[in-house]
Design a protein around this motif. Structure first.
Motif, PDB file in Angstrom:
ATOM      1  N   GLU A 189     -11.551 -14.521   2.752  1.00 31.93           N
ATOM      2  CA  GLU A 189     -10.584 -13.451   2.544  1.00 31.93           C
ATOM      3  C   GLU A 189     -10.896 -12.669   1.281  1.00 31.93           C
ATOM      4  O   GLU A 189     -11.738 -13.079   0.469  1.00 31.93           O
ATOM      5  CB  GLU A 189      -9.158 -14.001   2.473  1.00 31.93           C
ATOM      6  CG  GLU A 189      -8.893 -14.908   1.298  1.00 31.93           C
ATOM      7  CD  GLU A 189      -7.461 -15.442   1.302  1.00 31.93           C
ATOM      8  OE1 GLU A 189      -6.595 -14.848   1.964  1.00 31.93           O
ATOM      9  OE2 GLU A 189      -7.205 -16.444   0.621  1.00 31.93           O
ATOM     10  N   ILE A 190     -10.204 -11.544   1.120  1.00 32.09           N
ATOM     11  CA  ILE A 190     -10.271 -10.750  -0.098  1.00 32.09           C
ATOM     12  C   ILE A 190      -8.903 -10.795  -0.753  1.00 32.09           C
ATOM     13  O   ILE A 190      -7.889 -10.550  -0.103  1.00 32.09           O
ATOM     14  CB  ILE A 190     -10.648  -9.284   0.195  1.00 32.09           C
ATOM     15  CG1 ILE A 190     -12.048  -9.200   0.806  1.00 32.09           C
ATOM     16  CG2 ILE A 190     -10.590  -8.439  -1.094  1.00 32.09           C
ATOM     17  CD1 ILE A 190     -12.430  -7.800   1.278  1.00 32.09           C
ATOM     18  N   GLU A 191      -8.872 -11.139  -2.028  1.00 30.30           N
ATOM     19  CA  GLU A 191      -7.621 -11.120  -2.794  1.00 30.30           C
ATOM     20  C   GLU A 191      -7.541  -9.789  -3.537  1.00 30.30           C
ATOM     21  O   GLU A 191      -8.233  -9.575  -4.538  1.00 30.30           O
ATOM     22  CB  GLU A 191      -7.570 -12.288  -3.787  1.00 30.30           C
ATOM     23  CG  GLU A 191      -7.209 -13.630  -3.166  1.00 30.30           C
ATOM     24  CD  GLU A 191      -5.726 -13.738  -2.820  1.00 30.30           C
ATOM     25  OE1 GLU A 191      -4.962 -12.812  -3.166  1.00 30.30           O
ATOM     26  OE2 GLU A 191      -5.341 -14.747  -2.204  1.00 30.30           O
ATOM     27  N   ASP A 192      -6.713  -8.908  -3.032  1.00 27.03           N
ATOM     28  CA  ASP A 192      -6.508  -7.596  -3.654  1.00 27.03           C
ATOM     29  C   ASP A 192      -5.910  -7.759  -5.052  1.00 27.03           C
ATOM     30  O   ASP A 192      -6.361  -7.135  -6.016  1.00 27.03           O
ATOM     31  CB  ASP A 192      -5.588  -6.787  -2.733  1.00 27.03           C
ATOM     32  CG  ASP A 192      -4.965  -5.577  -3.411  1.00 27.03           C
ATOM     33  OD1 ASP A 192      -5.692  -4.865  -4.103  1.00 27.03           O
ATOM     34  OD2 ASP A 192      -3.761  -5.350  -3.228  1.00 27.03           O
ATOM     35  N   ALA A 224      -5.105   2.591  -1.930  1.00 24.74           N
ATOM     36  CA  ALA A 224      -4.149   2.253  -0.871  1.00 24.74           C
ATOM     37  C   ALA A 224      -4.863   1.669   0.342  1.00 24.74           C
ATOM     38  O   ALA A 224      -4.362   0.722   0.973  1.00 24.74           O
ATOM     39  CB  ALA A 224      -3.357   3.493  -0.473  1.00 24.74           C
ATOM     40  N   LEU A 225      -6.033   2.199   0.677  1.00 24.57           N
ATOM     41  CA  LEU A 225      -6.777   1.695   1.822  1.00 24.57           C
ATOM     42  C   LEU A 225      -7.163   0.237   1.632  1.00 24.57           C
ATOM     43  O   LEU A 225      -6.991  -0.594   2.533  1.00 24.57           O
ATOM     44  CB  LEU A 225      -8.028   2.541   2.051  1.00 24.57           C
ATOM     45  CG  LEU A 225      -8.959   2.053   3.166  1.00 24.57           C
ATOM     46  CD1 LEU A 225      -8.242   2.082   4.517  1.00 24.57           C
ATOM     47  CD2 LEU A 225     -10.222   2.916   3.225  1.00 24.57           C
ATOM     48  N   VAL A 226      -7.689  -0.088   0.457  1.00 28.35           N
ATOM     49  CA  VAL A 226      -8.067  -1.474   0.165  1.00 28.35           C
ATOM     50  C   VAL A 226      -6.853  -2.390   0.251  1.00 28.35           C
ATOM     51  O   VAL A 226      -6.890  -3.463   0.860  1.00 28.35           O
ATOM     52  CB  VAL A 226      -8.725  -1.577  -1.223  1.00 28.35           C
ATOM     53  CG1 VAL A 226      -8.811  -3.030  -1.691  1.00 28.35           C
ATOM     54  CG2 VAL A 226     -10.112  -0.944  -1.196  1.00 28.35           C
ATOM     55  N   THR A 227      -5.742  -1.965  -0.355  1.00 32.79           N
ATOM     56  CA  THR A 227      -4.534  -2.786  -0.344  1.00 32.79           C
ATOM     57  C   THR A 227      -4.013  -2.990   1.069  1.00 32.79           C
ATOM     58  O   THR A 227      -3.603  -4.096   1.442  1.00 32.79           O
ATOM     59  CB  THR A 227      -3.453  -2.147  -1.231  1.00 32.79           C
ATOM     60  OG1 THR A 227      -3.929  -2.106  -2.578  1.00 32.79           O
ATOM     61  CG2 THR A 227      -2.150  -2.930  -1.187  1.00 32.79           C
ATOM     62  N   HIS A 247       0.808  -1.214   0.000  1.00 31.97           N
ATOM     63  CA  HIS A 247       0.000   0.000   0.000  1.00 31.97           C
ATOM     64  C   HIS A 247       0.846   1.271   0.000  1.00 31.97           C
ATOM     65  O   HIS A 247       0.360   2.342  -0.367  1.00 31.97           O
ATOM     66  CB  HIS A 247      -0.955   0.008   1.195  1.00 31.97           C
ATOM     67  CG  HIS A 247      -0.270   0.024   2.532  1.00 31.97           C
ATOM     68  ND1 HIS A 247       0.064   1.190   3.169  1.00 31.97           N
ATOM     69  CD2 HIS A 247       0.134  -0.984   3.344  1.00 31.97           C
ATOM     70  CE1 HIS A 247       0.638   0.908   4.326  1.00 31.97           C
ATOM     71  NE2 HIS A 247       0.706  -0.402   4.456  1.00 31.97           N
ATOM     72  N   SER A 248       2.118   1.164   0.389  1.00 29.69           N
ATOM     73  CA  SER A 248       2.971   2.355   0.443  1.00 29.69           C
ATOM     74  C   SER A 248       3.117   3.002  -0.930  1.00 29.69           C
ATOM     75  O   SER A 248       3.070   4.236  -1.051  1.00 29.69           O
ATOM     76  CB  SER A 248       4.351   1.993   0.998  1.00 29.69           C
ATOM     77  OG  SER A 248       4.959   0.958   0.215  1.00 29.69           O
ATOM     78  N   VAL A 249       3.290   2.193  -1.970  1.00 26.75           N
ATOM     79  CA  VAL A 249       3.461   2.761  -3.311  1.00 26.75           C
ATOM     80  C   VAL A 249       2.147   3.377  -3.799  1.00 26.75           C
ATOM     81  O   VAL A 249       2.138   4.391  -4.498  1.00 26.75           O
ATOM     82  CB  VAL A 249       3.999   1.695  -4.289  1.00 26.75           C
ATOM     83  CG1 VAL A 249       2.972   0.623  -4.599  1.00 26.75           C
ATOM     84  CG2 VAL A 249       4.478   2.344  -5.584  1.00 26.75           C
ATOM     85  N   ARG A 273      -4.875   8.489  -9.681  1.00 30.07           N
ATOM     86  CA  ARG A 273      -5.862   7.453  -9.354  1.00 30.07           C
ATOM     87  C   ARG A 273      -5.184   6.099  -9.365  1.00 30.07           C
ATOM     88  O   ARG A 273      -4.519   5.731 -10.329  1.00 30.07           O
ATOM     89  CB  ARG A 273      -7.007   7.483 -10.367  1.00 30.07           C
ATOM     90  CG  ARG A 273      -8.047   6.392 -10.203  1.00 30.07           C
ATOM     91  CD  ARG A 273      -8.904   6.596  -8.974  1.00 30.07           C
ATOM     92  NE  ARG A 273     -10.163   5.839  -9.099  1.00 30.07           N
ATOM     93  CZ  ARG A 273     -10.325   4.573  -8.671  1.00 30.07           C
ATOM     94  NH1 ARG A 273      -9.333   3.939  -8.116  1.00 30.07           N
ATOM     95  NH2 ARG A 273     -11.513   3.982  -8.823  1.00 30.07           N
ATOM     96  N   VAL A 274      -5.364   5.347  -8.266  1.00 28.97           N
ATOM     97  CA  VAL A 274      -4.746   4.026  -8.136  1.00 28.97           C
ATOM     98  C   VAL A 274      -5.835   2.961  -8.034  1.00 28.97           C
ATOM     99  O   VAL A 274      -6.807   3.119  -7.284  1.00 28.97           O
ATOM    100  CB  VAL A 274      -3.819   3.953  -6.904  1.00 28.97           C
ATOM    101  CG1 VAL A 274      -3.152   2.579  -6.810  1.00 28.97           C
ATOM    102  CG2 VAL A 274      -2.753   5.050  -6.959  1.00 28.97           C
ATOM    103  N   PHE A 275      -5.665   1.880  -8.750  1.00 29.10           N
ATOM    104  CA  PHE A 275      -6.578   0.727  -8.761  1.00 29.10           C
ATOM    105  C   PHE A 275      -5.811  -0.497  -8.222  1.00 29.10           C
ATOM    106  O   PHE A 275      -4.842  -0.901  -8.840  1.00 29.10           O
ATOM    107  CB  PHE A 275      -7.043   0.429 -10.185  1.00 29.10           C
ATOM    108  CG  PHE A 275      -7.720   1.579 -10.886  1.00 29.10           C
ATOM    109  CD1 PHE A 275      -9.095   1.674 -10.935  1.00 29.10           C
ATOM    110  CD2 PHE A 275      -6.969   2.571 -11.512  1.00 29.10           C
ATOM    111  CE1 PHE A 275      -9.717   2.726 -11.595  1.00 29.10           C
ATOM    112  CE2 PHE A 275      -7.583   3.634 -12.158  1.00 29.10           C
ATOM    113  CZ  PHE A 275      -8.967   3.708 -12.211  1.00 29.10           C
TER     114      PHE A 275
END
Length: 270
Positions: free
Chosen positions: A237-240, A79-82, A62-64, A74-76
């Motif tokens: 679980e969730i696979e990001d 960061a919060l989800v990751t 999530h840092s990147v 815009r990131v897909f």
């Protein structure tokens, strides 16, 4: 216009074909998709101009994502989800009381015997079915902890219906399809571990379970996995950074095409 797709070096070697599929789809829109390796950002965390229009973060870090988001890119996925979905304990805590799930305890706080055997021990940051162990005794529990090599882990009650789970593919917080994974020889049913797969029609209860998860997370492209306990689905679980091999194996859904179209739509509608 151009965008970045970010992988770790190791993951890119496994997922080169998916990158190529995405790259070709973006070219249809006149957009270049440039490969960037996460290791590059570790060495040189400064971002140079011009900035990409978007970033597809397939690194699990999530840092990147936060770095690019701080620059207005815009990131897909976000960061919060990751950050949350790549920590299984954080995910369970986030969804506690929201969806049914098997009770779990941070490995640092677990006292042997708190859960009846068999129990599941899993790395908090593992993925793809790796670093997951089932223990039928205190001796096997100790061996599993040793095999985790000091990594943060959690201990979880074991579901009753072993060797069977479902992955639900999500795009733009909408259900695309679901795949049932089964194994006759192992408590895990991951396709990468030799499980068999087929399309799975979600029932009303299962769709509601997925909707409850989606109400908590804005998932651009991800997988929601659930197992079965006493015949009913429970969240797993969730696979990001979800893989697509199973989906291509059992359907004619071109998820790379859909993902590219979704990103282009999101960019030009904002």
């Amino acid at each position: 216009m151009f965008g970045y797709i970010i992988y770790t070096q190791k993951d890119f070697q496994k997922n080169r074909s998916f990158y190529e599929m995405l790259r070709k789809e973006f070219l249809r829109y006149g957009i270049r998709l440039n490969l960037m390796l996460y290791e590059q950002f570790q060495k040189e965390p400064q971002i140079t101009e011009p900035l990409p229009r978007f970033v597809i973060n397939r690194s699990r870090f999530h840092s990147v994502a936060r770095l690019f988001e701080s620059l207005g890119v815009r990131v897909f996925n976000t960061a919060l989800v990751t950050a949350v979905t790549n920590d299984k304990l954080a995910t369970y805590r986030h969804l506690q009381g929201v969806v049914p799930l098997m009770e779990c305890i941070d490995g640092r706080d677990y006292v042997t015997g708190s859960f009846p055997y068999p129990i599941i021990l899993k790395s908090r940051h593992g993925h793809g079915g790796t670093e997951v162990f089932m223990a039928d005794s205190a001796e096997e529990e100790k061996a599993a902890v040793t095999a985790l090599h000091g990594k943060k882990y959690l201990v979880q009650k074991c579901c009753s219906d072993l060797g069977r789970d479902v992955r639900v593919y999500i795009l733009g917080n909408q259900i695309i399809s679901a795949v049932l994974r089964t194994s006759e020889t192992h408590f895990q049913s991951n396709y990468s571990l030799g499980g068999t797969v087929c399309l799975y029609p979600l029932n009303h209860y299962e769709k509601n379970l997925v909707s409850s998860v989606l109400n908590q997370f804005p998932l651009d492209y991800a997988g929601i996995d659930f197992t079965f306990h006493e015949g009913k689905a429970v969240f797993n679980e969730i696979e990001d950074v979800v893989g697509a091999r199973m989906l291509y194996e059992v359907s004619d859904i071109n998820i790379a095409k859909l993902f590219a179209a979704y990103i282009v739509s999101a960019l030009f509608s904002s």
